[in-house]
Design a protein around this motif. Structure first.
Motif, short mmCIF file in Angstrom:
data_model
loop_
_atom_site.label_atom_id
_atom_site.label_comp_id
_atom_site.label_asym_id
_atom_site.label_seq_id
_atom_site.Cartn_x
_atom_site.Cartn_y
_atom_site.Cartn_z
N LEU A 189 1.42 1.83 -5.54
CA LEU A 189 0.36 1.05 -4.99
C LEU A 189 -0.89 2.33 -6.03
N LEU A 190 -1.62 2.70 -5.75
CA LEU A 190 -2.74 4.18 -6.16
C LEU A 190 -2.63 4.07 -6.70
N SER A 248 -6.23 -0.35 -13.92
CA SER A 248 -7.54 -0.85 -13.91
C SER A 248 -8.85 -0.64 -15.23
N ARG A 296 -11.44 10.61 -11.14
CA ARG A 296 -11.20 10.28 -9.55
C ARG A 296 -10.81 10.95 -9.18
N ARG A 332 -2.70 0.68 -9.77
CA ARG A 332 -4.02 0.39 -9.98
C ARG A 332 -4.71 1.60 -10.60
N ASN A 333 -4.86 2.45 -10.55
CA ASN A 333 -5.59 3.43 -11.89
C ASN A 333 -5.14 3.39 -13.00
N GLU A 353 -12.57 10.73 -5.38
CA GLU A 353 -11.80 9.81 -4.39
C GLU A 353 -10.95 10.22 -3.81
N TYR A 354 -9.78 11.64 -4.96
CA TYR A 354 -8.11 12.40 -4.27
C TYR A 354 -9.00 13.12 -3.02
N GLU A 384 1.09 14.94 -1.56
CA GLU A 384 1.06 12.82 -1.83
C GLU A 384 0.20 13.69 -3.04
N ARG A 401 2.41 13.16 -5.71
CA ARG A 401 3.01 11.86 -6.86
C ARG A 401 2.43 10.93 -7.02
N TRP A 452 -9.28 11.19 -0.18
CA TRP A 452 -8.55 11.39 1.06
C TRP A 452 -7.33 12.30 0.76
N PRO A 503 0.46 -1.12 -0.37
CA PRO A 503 0.07 0.32 0.12
C PRO A 503 0.65 1.42 -0.04
N GLY A 504 0.52 2.28 -0.80
CA GLY A 504 1.00 3.65 -0.91
C GLY A 504 1.13 4.30 -2.01
N ILE A 505 2.18 5.56 -2.76
CA ILE A 505 1.95 5.80 -3.59
C ILE A 505 1.21 5.17 -5.01
#
Ligand SMILES: Nc1ncnc2c1ncn2[C@@H]1O[C@H](COP(=O)(O)OP(=O)(O)OP(=O)(O)O)[C@@H](O)[C@H]1O
Ligand SMILES: [Mg+2]
Lengths: 380, 223
Positions: A10-11, A18, A287, A14-15, A290-291, A303, A306, A294, A6-8
């Motif tokens: 990963l996000l 996907s 997104r 996946r973004n 979602e951002y 973050e 990044r 966050w 998990p972390g930057i």
């Protein structure tokens, strides 16, 4: 599938991943831009190499040229008597005559091509041909003998060893064939002895165009260069690196090839910026809520940025990998062409830096949108 | 006092188009209580939640969070404060669709400084706490609305935030599902958190410890 913690990263990953189609299109786009840029830079490198290939392959520490010489291919006559002046300078162990001169090649079928006669001193071999794949260097000692490159056999209208043509109306017989000696001017280099070159070009026995200086191992190059320059004035004395750069600059600048290729590189970059930019912007705008969530949970602006920059990095890395492979493949396929693209570690490194710059530039619009992100968007 | 507002006003825009969304609101919240905020549309409920949650700075008045007056803090300092003090739940979940339930929670834990094995176990524990231990590897589009909202609640609990703010958390959910979320929020409040829920939902009334009513940006306490 990659499973980062998990972390930057990963996000970001996946973004991108996907949306397979969009991701694939982006990577293809970046790779395409990399190939465009790589092909131009590769041509530039190949042209630069060709423009200085005689200098790079001649085993000389210093070059003595007539004043005003701007490229190794276009030389003016130099008095051979200076050779003895040069040899008298301490630290000089050899000062070999070397001729480079344009001439006309009459093909056996009657057509004419321009060539560059390259005459070296067979006693030292300095300035002689390299990569010989057929025939023998020693054969040049026979009258009327020349060595040409395989790349230009067609152009010269000959089919190999033993073929006979004419240079400036004098007989020329092919006694050796090299591989991969390209020229910037597309006038092939025709290697022969210095004496024979004087004959072909109607130079007198007292004339040459260059002196190739070899120094004693302990000699201090700059000191000897200055001593030679003082002794041989107005002739000019260059280090081999200076003269190589000068020849490259001369051809790349006077022909406009350099700026044309750089412009095309820039265009490739623009293509990439647009492709990366529109993808990153689209997946960021999709997104925003979602951002914003966050951000509400405490993510800093840094973050969030990044995440986008990491996406740009992934696009750059993946696209470069694909594109660089294609560039290497292109270079390999073209290795037999007279104007092939060349590759080198430095050039591939530069290509990677350009790709990074391209992807980060593409990320700017998405970054701009995120910076203006209003956390309150999540409430609407 | 973990969260208090004193004489808070909020004005959107300026001049002709200025809107006074909050008008001299004073409030204190008690840990262990589920507080409902109700009122007609446009009365300022979401605005109050945003000011209380340090997402917006008030135009006037004081906001006190965990003993600090924060109404003038700059944006990044407020973000760091939210990181340790707040969890948020929204009507429309806002889960990252590309991340699994577990990863959505894990990202919030990451934000709050957890790493490695500890992060992994904590994310699973949070999902279990909201009754979704068996859905950890599913992505949001493979979950029902109620399940998505549970993931969002688990994410809001990340880092053991002492204050939970929710805007219409049950509005998009059907009867029994909405009731389940209401009970979950009540349970979390009774564990010692401040929980403030903006809602129109009558199902929430059953579980509330305290109900606040907002009209035209002014507070009318009742219940
Ligand atoms: N960004 C904004 N700019 C200007 N006015 C706003 C803005 N956000 C909200 N308002 C106004 O502030 C007032 C309060 O809005 P708010 O969203 O807090 O109401 P609400 O009680 O949450 O309503 P609802 O129940 O419909 O969600 C409304 O009159 C609204 O139009
Ligand atoms: Mg609202």
């Amino acid at each position: 599938m990659l499973r980062p913690a998990p972390g930057i990263v990963l996000l970001a990953w996946r973004n991108l991943a996907s949306e397979r189609l969009r991701f694939a299109a982006t990577l293809t786009g970046v790779a395409f831009a990399v190939v465009l840029m790589g092909a131009q830079l590769g041509l530039l490198l190949a042209f630069a190499r060709a423009a200085s290939t005689l200098i790079d392959h001649a085993d000389a520490d210093l070059w003595v040229t007539q004043a005003g010489t701007r490229s190794v291919d276009i030389a003016a006559a130099l008095d051979l008597g200076r050779r003895h002046l040069a040899l008298a300078v301490p630290g000089v162990v050899a000062a070999d005559p070397y001729m480079v001169q344009f001439a006309f090649w009459r093909r056996p079928d009657g057509g004419t091509e321009s060539v560059i006669i390259t005459g070296f001193d067979p006693a030292s071999g300095r300035g002689g041909p390299w990569n010989l794949i057929a025939g023998e260097l020693g054969q040049l000692l026979h009258p009327d003998s020349v060595i040409v490159d395989r790349l230009f056999l067609d152009k010269l209208g000959v089919d190999g060893l033993g073929a006979v043509a004419e240079i400036n109306n004098r007989r020329a017989r092919i006694v050796g064939i090299t591989s991969g000696i390209r020229t910037f001017t597309q006038s092939p280099y025709v290697f022969t002895t210095h004496a024979q070159a004087q004959n072909y070009t109607l130079f007198s026995p007292e004339q040459t165009t260059y002196l190739l200086i070899k120094l004693a191992p302990e000699a201090e190059r700059e000191a000897v260069r200055q001593a030679l320059a003082a002794r041989l004035a107005p002739a000019r004395v260059w280090t081999r690196e200076e003269f190589a750069r000068q020849s490259q600059r001369y051809w790349l600048l006077t022909t406009g090839a350099g700026s044309a290729l750089l412009l095309a590189t820039l265009l490739g970059m623009v293509v990439g910026v647009v492709i990366v930019g529109q993808t990153l912007f689209a997946i960021t705008v999709d997104r925003l809520k979602e951002y914003a969530t966050w951000r509400a949970l405490g993510a800093s602006r840094g973050e969030l940025m990044r995440v986008i920059l990491t996406q740009a990095l992934i696009a750059a890395g993946g696209g470069y990998l694909l594109g660089a492979l294609a560039v290497l493949a292109l270079a390999w396929i073209q290795r037999e062409a007279t104007a092939a693209i060349a590759v080198s570690p430095a050039m591939m490194g530069l290509l990677f830096l350009l790709t990074l710059a391209m992807c980060f530039a593409g990320a700017l619009i998405a970054l701009g949108r995120l910076i203006r992100l209003d956390v309150c968007e999540v409430f609407r | 006092m973990s969260l208090a507002l004193r004489e808070v006003s909020l004005v959107y825009g300026s001049g002709e188009t200025a809107v006074r969304a909050l008008d001299g609101v004073s409030l204190a919240f008690h840990p262990g209580e589920l507080t409902l905020l109700v009122g007609p549309s446009g009365s300022g409920k979401s605005s109050l939640l945003m000011v209380a949650g340090c997402l917006l700075r008030p135009s006037a008045g004081e906001v006190e969070v965990l003993g600090e007056r924060v109404q003038r803090w700059e944006q990044e300092a407020l973000a760091r404060l939210r990181r340790r003090a707040f969890g948020f739940v929204f009507q429309h979940y806002h889960l990252f669709p590309a991340l699994s339930a577990w990863e959505n929670v894990a990202m919030a834990l990451w934000l709050k400084g957890l790493r490695g094995e500890k992060l992994y176990r904590e994310a699973l524990a949070l999902l279990e706490q909201v009754g979704l231990g068996d859905r950890a590897r599913h992505r949001p589009d493979e979950l029902s609305g109620g399940q998505k909202q549970r993931v969002a609640v688990a994410r809001a609990l990340a880092g053991n935030a002492p204050i939970l703010l929710a805007d219409e958390p049950t509005a998009a959910l059907d009867g029994a599902t909405g009731h389940g979320i209401a009970e979950l929020l009540a349970r979390l409040a009774h564990q010692g958190r401040v929980v403030l829920v903006v809602t129109h939902d009558p199902r929430m009334l059953d579980v509330a410890d305290r109900i606040l009513r907002l009209e035209d940006g002014r507070l009318k306490e009742s219940g």
